[in-house]
Design an enzyme around this catalytic site. Structure first.
Site, mmCIF file in Angstrom:
data_model
loop_
_atom_site.group_PDB
_atom_site.id
_atom_site.type_symbol
_atom_site.label_atom_id
_atom_site.label_comp_id
_atom_site.label_asym_id
_atom_site.label_seq_id
_atom_site.Cartn_x
_atom_site.Cartn_y
_atom_site.Cartn_z
ATOM 1 N N HIS A 1 18.687 11.609 -45.518
ATOM 2 C CA HIS A 1 17.461 11.978 -44.837
ATOM 3 C C HIS A 1 17.380 12.555 -44.006
ATOM 4 C CE1 HIS A 1 15.296 8.086 -41.831
ATOM 5 N NE2 HIS A 1 15.376 9.460 -41.986
ATOM 6 N N HIS B 1 12.776 15.116 -42.485
ATOM 7 C CA HIS B 1 11.698 14.844 -43.023
ATOM 8 C C HIS B 1 11.644 16.898 -42.560
ATOM 9 C CE1 HIS B 1 11.516 10.874 -41.614
ATOM 10 N NE2 HIS B 1 12.932 11.130 -40.978
ATOM 11 N N PHE B 2 10.838 17.059 -43.835
ATOM 12 C CA PHE B 2 10.631 18.355 -43.845
ATOM 13 C C PHE B 2 9.751 19.027 -43.404
ATOM 14 C CE2 PHE B 2 14.929 20.274 -46.109
ATOM 15 C CZ PHE B 2 15.097 19.853 -45.702
ATOM 16 N N HIS C 1 13.728 1.598 -42.298
ATOM 17 C CA HIS C 1 13.465 1.849 -40.192
ATOM 18 C C HIS C 1 13.105 0.605 -39.723
ATOM 19 C CE1 HIS C 1 12.198 4.453 -36.769
ATOM 20 N NE2 HIS C 1 12.248 3.254 -36.452
ATOM 21 N N HIS D 1 19.608 5.259 -39.800
ATOM 22 C CA HIS D 1 20.117 5.571 -38.937
ATOM 23 C C HIS D 1 20.548 3.735 -38.210
ATOM 24 C CE1 HIS D 1 15.698 4.590 -37.853
ATOM 25 N NE2 HIS D 1 15.098 5.677 -38.679
ATOM 26 N N ASP E 1 18.604 12.236 -40.370
ATOM 27 C CA ASP E 1 17.534 11.598 -39.391
ATOM 28 C C ASP E 1 16.387 13.229 -39.074
ATOM 29 O OD1 ASP E 1 15.313 10.640 -39.455
ATOM 30 O OD2 ASP E 1 15.417 9.904 -37.703
ATOM 31 N N HIS F 1 10.655 18.941 -33.826
ATOM 32 C CA HIS F 1 9.539 18.746 -33.106
ATOM 33 C C HIS F 1 9.878 19.712 -32.034
ATOM 34 C CE1 HIS F 1 7.760 14.891 -34.556
ATOM 35 N NE2 HIS F 1 9.265 14.255 -34.482
HETATM 36 N N1 LIG Z 1 13.513 9.557 -35.641
HETATM 37 C C1 LIG Z 1 12.574 9.856 -35.221
HETATM 38 O O1 LIG Z 1 12.134 9.559 -34.283
HETATM 39 N N2 LIG Z 1 11.788 10.533 -35.976
HETATM 40 C C2 LIG Z 1 10.534 10.977 -37.305
HETATM 41 C C3 LIG Z 1 11.313 9.548 -38.007
HETATM 42 C C4 LIG Z 1 11.989 8.006 -37.724
HETATM 43 O O2 LIG Z 1 12.759 8.471 -38.643
HETATM 44 O O3 LIG Z 1 11.829 7.452 -37.385
HETATM 45 C C5 LIG Z 1 10.175 11.470 -37.871
HETATM 46 O O4 LIG Z 1 9.713 11.798 -38.660
HETATM 47 O O5 LIG Z 1 9.998 12.787 -36.282
HETATM 48 ZN ZN LIG Z 2 13.344 6.569 -39.070
HETATM 49 ZN ZN LIG Z 3 13.582 9.472 -40.726
#
Ligand SMILES: NC(=O)N[C@@H](CC(=O)O)C(=O)O
Ligand SMILES: [Zn+2]
Ligand SMILES: [Zn+2]
Length: 471
Positions: free
Chosen positions: A60, A62-63, A180, A236, A315, A319
């Protein structure tokens, strides 16, 4: 001739660390023994008594590439993973554009192939694209999801009706649906109810435990009511309520001996952080689902130990600090974590919170099995499997510092906490992280297609991607 001989290593065998050597040929493990009496090999690695375990599989991340590469791109993200002892990632679809159709998938694959230093799978998103799900499955996405039942980064959330339609399509192709689970209706209601609330923990109260509980219950029910239920995996999970519901559903679905049809993962921030940390973290502690009470976090560690939770996944949701440096309600949700997942888990072993054996299960073997990566040689340190390895000194605890991490994200919620970082990470026999620097070539990472990938008569893959897509 073997490519690599690792000498002076220690390997976990029946609960004990045993002095061992590891032989690697063509990127795969050829054998593990006390001593190989061979003298010819391309490369000798002296492990210097470090412990060798399978490298982590982070299911899990996010790149942010394409679209928000200032937060992360496939190079920075994969370097961060490698330096943290992760050799495989599954990347989620909420990029710009999102991976919800052939062109989105093709573009992301192109970026990833060019830049990733470790192996990767790409997940397929689910929005109003229900009629395209089968196509992206045939094109090689790993799994579906994360499927957003509530608003989170990227705005890909869907209604329960659409969820039902999607799950039945996903069930028909026998793919995995990663969920999710938060209830959007309750979140919206609380958003209004608490609109004048300026409490530091308001995010956790807008999305309370009940929010996750309702969504997990609804999702399991909606899935059950479809013609062909999908295999479910809850992303998560953060609450005892959700874990108990999943355990109950797992039991009902899985008569003894049968493969489990419902699984779940936990993120390190729901194990090692809690609402107590809001004072220190402020908006840096904002993520979805939110931080929970210290008692809930303690429960999650126990549930991971007891087997109710099947995997750990970061996860990783970067940011930038300046983006987070705004009032709580307008701050984006998400924390970075791919590079600190294994270090936190290995430090937890040293603190006797979990056994090394269980860490190996929940960071490599189980994710490989859940996400169908074992069929591609991932997830076990055994003959014939990919030589994806993590070498570490179990006594070398260091404070986690954001300035030492490789992500573009310029902060970590774990600043100052204990980590045991890899002294070396190998991906298919190549040293990609030597304890000091990344020594992998950009783009060496391989695409790990999902089980739905179409093949020709000889069983060869047909990659239906437009190689000339724009960047
Ligand atoms: N977990 C988060 O709070 N943010 C994730 C998206 C997600 O997994 O819900 C994201 O891509 O910023
Ligand atoms: Zn999520
Ligand atoms: Zn996520």
């Amino acid at each position: 001739m073997p490519d690599v001989l690792i000498q002076n290593a220690r390997v976990l065998e029946d609960g004990r660390l045993v002095p061992s050597e590891i032989l690697i040929e063509d990127g795969k493990i050829k054998g593990i023994a006390k001593e190989f009496r061979i003298s010819s090999y391309d490369e000798l690695i002296n492990a210097d008594k470090m412990v060798v375990i399978p490298a982590g599989i982070d299911g899990h991340v996010h790149f942010r590439d394409p679209g928000m590469t200032y937060k992360e791109d496939w190079y920075s993200g994969s370097c961060s993973a490698a330096a943290g002892g992760i050799a495989t990632v599954l990347e989620h679809p909420n990029t710009l554009p999102p991976v919800i159709d052939k062109s989105g998938l093709s573009l992301k694959l192109k970026h990833a192939k060019k830049k990733s230093v470790i192996d990767f799978g790409i997940n397929g998103g689910v929005t109003n694209n229900v009629d395209q799900l089968k196509e992206i499955w045939r094109l090689g996405i790993s799994v579906f999801g994360e499927i957003f039942m509530a608003e989170s980064t990227g705005g890909l959330n869907i209604s329960n009706d659409t969820l039902g339609d999607a799950l039945s399509k996903i069930g028909e192709v026998d793919a995995l649906a990663c969920i999710h689970a938060e209830d959007e209706a309750l979140r919206l209601e609380n958003e209004v109810l608490l609109k004048n609330d300026t409490g530091i923990d308001v995010h956790s109260r807008i999305r309370p435990n009940e929010c996750e509980e309702i969504a997990v219950r609804d999702c399991i029910k909606i899935n059950k009511d479809t013609a062909v239920p999908a295999r479910l995996h809850f992303c998560h999970t953060s609450t005892p309520e959700a874990v108990s519901l999943i355990a109950k559903a797992q039991k009902e679905l899985s008569p003894v001996g049968n493969a489990r049809k419902i699984t779940c993962e936990v993120a390190p921030h729901h194990l090692f952080l809690s609402t107590k940390d809001y004072n220190k973290l402020g908006t840096l502690g904002k993520m979805n689902p939110p931080l929970r009470s210290p008692e809930d976090a303690a429960y999650m560690i126990q549930a991971l130990n007891s087997g109710l939770i099947n995997a750990v996944a970061s996860d990783h949701a970067p940011h930038m600090h300046y983006e987070k440096d705004v009032p709580m309600r307008s701050a984006p949700s998400g924390v970075p974590g791919v590079e600190t997942l294994m270090p936190l888990m290995l430090a937890a072993v040293r603190k006797n919170l979990i056994s090394l054996e269980r860490v190996i299960q929940v960071t490599s073997r189980n994710p490989a099995h859940i996400f169908g990566l074992d069929r591609l040689g991932k997830g076990s340190m055994a003959e014939g499997y990919d030589a994806d390895l993590l070498l570490f000194d179990p006594k070398k605890t260091v404070p986690i510092k954001s300035k030492n991490l490789h992500t573009h994200c310029d902060w970590t919620p774990y600043e100052g906490m204990d980590g045991i970082f890899p002294g070396m990470t190998l991906s298919r026999g190549d040293v990609v992280w030597d304890g000091f620097q990344i020594i992998a070539k950009k783009g060496r990472g391989a695409f790990l297609p999902g089980a739905g990938l179409k093949t020709d008569e000889d069983g060869k893959m047909i990659l239906e991607y437009d190689e000339d897509d724009d960047e």
